[in-house]
Design an enzyme around this catalytic site. Sequence first.
Site, short mmCIF file in Angstrom:
data_model
loop_
_atom_site.label_atom_id
_atom_site.label_comp_id
_atom_site.label_asym_id
_atom_site.label_seq_id
_atom_site.Cartn_x
_atom_site.Cartn_y
_atom_site.Cartn_z
N GLN A 102 3.02 9.71 1.86
CA GLN A 102 4.54 8.71 1.23
C GLN A 102 5.00 9.50 0.51
OE1 GLN A 102 2.62 4.71 2.68
NE2 GLN A 102 5.15 4.57 3.14
N CYS B 277 7.67 -0.82 6.04
CA CYS B 277 6.89 0.09 5.02
C CYS B 277 7.41 0.61 4.67
CB CYS B 277 6.53 0.90 6.56
SG CYS B 277 5.63 2.84 6.15
N LEU B 278 7.42 1.41 3.49
CA LEU B 278 7.92 1.95 2.26
C LEU B 278 9.22 3.34 3.15
CD1 LEU B 278 6.03 1.28 -0.47
CD2 LEU B 278 8.21 0.22 0.41
N HIS C 221 -3.00 0.26 8.86
CA HIS C 221 -1.61 0.73 8.13
C HIS C 221 -1.30 1.82 7.39
CE1 HIS C 221 3.01 -0.01 7.16
NE2 HIS C 221 2.77 1.16 6.58
N GLU C 222 -2.75 1.87 6.16
CA GLU C 222 -2.13 3.50 5.39
C GLU C 222 -3.78 4.23 6.23
OE1 GLU C 222 -0.49 3.12 3.13
OE2 GLU C 222 -0.03 1.07 3.08
N GLY D 166 0.93 -1.17 -0.41
CA GLY D 166 -0.39 0.20 -0.45
C GLY D 166 1.19 1.56 0.04
N HIS E 291 -1.44 5.95 8.76
CA HIS E 291 0.02 6.91 7.62
C HIS E 291 -1.19 8.34 6.84
CE1 HIS E 291 2.98 5.58 6.37
NE2 HIS E 291 3.08 4.25 5.72
#
Length: 187
Positions: free
Chosen positions: A54, A102-103, A143-144, A49, A147
């Site tokens: 991000q 996570c990215l 998670h998304e 995701g 963010h």
Amino acid sequence: MAIRPVAQIGHPVLRTPTREVTVDELSSEEVQALIDDMIETMRNADGAGIAANQVFESLRIAAIEVADNRRYPYKPPIPLTVIVNPTWRALDEETVTINEGCLSVPLRGDLQRHVTIEVSFLDREGIAHAEIHRGLTAGTFQHEIDHLDGNLIVDRIDPRTLATWEQFEIHQRDDFVRRIAEFVRDS
Ligand code: ZN
């Protein structure tokens, strides 16, 4: 479509709650191009995701997709889903320990997620959806949306479980995959 740079932990854009998008903004060329770029950036990085902040755009938009993911081979597939102005609520008290990466964060670790949630959002055409998700998929949505609220996995991770991806592969991966495969099968 273009691959955009991904903000890394420490950049304030990841800590700033994003703002909601109006339906007019959503239909604009700029926002539609942002969504296309988010999808391309997520796929290029093997993410499950990606949230707009991000890629340095502080808007309440995220994309989610899991299809034969090399970073997370144990995750059940999730069709490409773009969530605009999402909200979620837990449908019961059950939680599960998930090891997440996570990215935007170079480490991964164990954290708690709600198992069964209802997510409400607009899709990229502005159409409203309410969906119930369970298990690892519910965790990906949480998670998304974290963010978009300015939260990161490190806020939730048990610090003694923090690991680099390399050390996770060597020391934790097998146990986690065995445990989570049982959980996915039983849930
Ligand atoms: Zn992330």
